[in-house]
Design an enzyme around this catalytic site. Structure first.
Site, mmCIF file in Angstrom:
data_model
loop_
_atom_site.group_PDB
_atom_site.id
_atom_site.type_symbol
_atom_site.label_atom_id
_atom_site.label_comp_id
_atom_site.label_asym_id
_atom_site.label_seq_id
_atom_site.Cartn_x
_atom_site.Cartn_y
_atom_site.Cartn_z
ATOM 1 N N ASN A 56 -1.988 13.820 -8.883
ATOM 2 C CA ASN A 56 -0.905 14.398 -8.084
ATOM 3 C C ASN A 56 -0.660 15.818 -8.614
ATOM 4 O O ASN A 56 -0.035 16.002 -9.656
ATOM 5 C CB ASN A 56 0.338 13.521 -8.241
ATOM 6 C CG ASN A 56 1.528 14.056 -7.464
ATOM 7 O OD1 ASN A 56 1.455 15.129 -6.847
ATOM 8 N ND2 ASN A 56 2.618 13.321 -7.483
ATOM 9 N N HIS B 177 7.278 11.329 1.721
ATOM 10 C CA HIS B 177 7.412 10.072 0.959
ATOM 11 C C HIS B 177 6.733 8.907 1.680
ATOM 12 O O HIS B 177 7.075 7.741 1.450
ATOM 13 C CB HIS B 177 8.895 9.667 0.747
ATOM 14 C CG HIS B 177 9.662 10.542 -0.181
ATOM 15 N ND1 HIS B 177 10.973 10.895 0.057
ATOM 16 C CD2 HIS B 177 9.323 11.127 -1.345
ATOM 17 C CE1 HIS B 177 11.408 11.671 -0.929
ATOM 18 N NE2 HIS B 177 10.412 11.833 -1.790
ATOM 19 N N GLU C 249 3.752 4.823 -5.963
ATOM 20 C CA GLU C 249 2.906 5.636 -5.095
ATOM 21 C C GLU C 249 1.475 5.710 -5.629
ATOM 22 O O GLU C 249 0.515 5.724 -4.870
ATOM 23 C CB GLU C 249 3.517 7.036 -4.943
ATOM 24 C CG GLU C 249 4.813 6.973 -4.129
ATOM 25 C CD GLU C 249 5.664 8.223 -4.223
ATOM 26 O OE1 GLU C 249 5.530 9.063 -3.341
ATOM 27 O OE2 GLU C 249 6.459 8.339 -5.172
#
Ligand code: ADP
Length: 396
Positions: free
Chosen positions: A7, A180, A384
């Site tokens: 990320n 999200h 996530e």
């Protein structure tokens, strides 16, 4: 298979190495201050100590090289060679209208992501730098892009079209996208599992309440509404973001304070929300401490935040013509029983009842409503990275 989840932010990079068979995290960490003096890597193997090392990282390529070196290090490493990384999953913030699903990364895909840069100028370029850096260091390892926006591509037109001249949508793709998505998708699926119901049979509202915060209405397994818009600035009051405001305020403040629109937008993104209202913090833990000490502005920040959450939850119940489950996730949603009480106290008319003992627990998947509550309320820690690893495995 081991999957490296990356990320990439503009000056930071978070990573996790996940074994897709056991879904266990083998190692995780982050690189901070990339391209800035004092850059450092924080690395933690599963069950081991967290270790922070200062090291120069002029670009993301050096950062990723340090991550890979740590993973194969003879002492702290968790794999013997890079061949043991079967695939890399990249979080990509904006997929525009081009990506309704995660996708295997090819040169064409990188080009298409670049074409979305306009819509997320702070985030997408960093994501692409991360993808290119991995490509350089692991040229033969398959990579997958998982988009924050993709889950919301099922929103109907009436939910995503703004009330502005339609030509701006046609010319520039100005519309609501939502973010999200990985979290909303993960959490709503897990809620169906926990309730023992088919995913496509439920009306679920997910409240992702972290520093960034958004709410999503998931109707029969599809996102039909979400509170963030073309950018993550729309919707709820957040740690430092204003959420919805009257757009005329931008020009008003610009004139009064002699600022450009760009400067005002920076204030709306970085100095507003809970930080702006309280005047001292964007962190809800400090807000709660402030409330205990009688700080009125801390209390006001919390009240305004909760008020906005209730407004969206109420709107989405109407939008879906009902609701079966309301799920709380992310930093505040998972950890703070008070916000759940504040929101649910407005839903008693629907037969929502919280179980205080359950609602007081933390850190696990929980049903926090009573057995006879007409609408189920759940707390589900979001994950996530795991969702990115699952999508990556599925695509390769
Ligand atoms: P993001 O991923 O958007 O940075 P997180 O989901 O990590 O955000 O959530 C961070 C927010 O959650 C912070 O505002 C923090 O104060 C809040 N938070 C974390 N733990 C707690 C807690 N125990 N009680 C209240 N708020 C908490």
């Amino acid at each position: 298979m081991n999957i490296l989840v990356i990320n990439c932010g503009s000056s930071s990079l978070k990573f996790q190495l996940i074994d897709s068979d056991s879904e266990k995290v083998l190692a995780k960490g982050l690189c901070e201050r990339i391209g800035i003096d004092g850059s450092r890597i924080v690395y933690q193997p599963a069950g081991g100590e967290k270790e922070t090392t200062e090291a120069p990282m002029p670009t993301h390529t050096e950062a990723i090289k340090l991550v890979l070196d740590s993973l194969i290090d003879a002492n702290k490493g968790v794999i013997k060679s890079l061949d043991e990384i079967g695939a890399v999953g990249h979080r990509v913030v904006h997929g525009g209208e081009k990506f309704a699903k995660s996708t295997l990364i090819t040169d064409e895909v990188i080009k298409a992501i670049e074409e979305c840069n306009d819509l997320a100028p702070l985030h997408n370029p960093a994501n692409i730098i991360g993808i290119n850096a991995c490509k350089e260091l692991m040229p033969n390892t398959p990579m997958v892009a998982v988009f924050d926006t993709a889950f919301h591509q099922t929103m109907p037109e009436e939910a995503y079209i703004y009330g502005i001249p339609y030509e701006y949508y046609e010319k520039y793709k100005v519309r609501r996208y939502g973010f999200h998505g990985t979290s909303h998708s993960f959490v709503s699926k897990r809620a169906a599992e926990m309730l023992g119901k088919p995913y496509d049979s439920l009306k679920t509202i997910v409240c992702h309440l972290g520093n960034g915060a958004s709410i999503c209405a998931v109707d029969h397994g599809k996102s039909v509404e979400t509170s963030m818009g073309m950018t993550p600035l729309e919707g709820l009051i957040m740690g430092t973001r204003s959420g919805d405001i009257d757009p005329a305020i931008v020009e008003f403040i610009a004139k009064k304070e002699n600022k450009t629109a760009e400067e005002v937008l920076k204030i709306l993104n970085k100095e507003s929300g809970v930080q702006g209202i309280s005047g001292f913090t964007s962190d809800f833990r400090d807000i709660e401490e402030g409330i205990e000490k009688g700080n009125k502005r801390a209390k006001l920040a919390m009240d305004v935040f909760a008020h906005r959450v209730v407004r969206y939850v109420g709107a989405y119940i109407a939008q879906m013509n009902g609701v079966d489950a309301i799920v709380f996730t992310a930093g505040l949603g998972e950890n703070d029983k008070t916000i759940r009480e504040m929101v649910c106290s407005h839903l008693e008319f629907l037969g929502v009842k919280l179980d205080d003992a359950q609602n007081s627990k933390r850190g696990e998947d929980l049903i926090v409503s009573t057995d006879d509550s007409k609408v189920k309320v759940l707390v589900i820690p979001t994950n996530e990275e795991l969702m990115i690893a699952r999508d990556t495995l599925a695509l390769i």
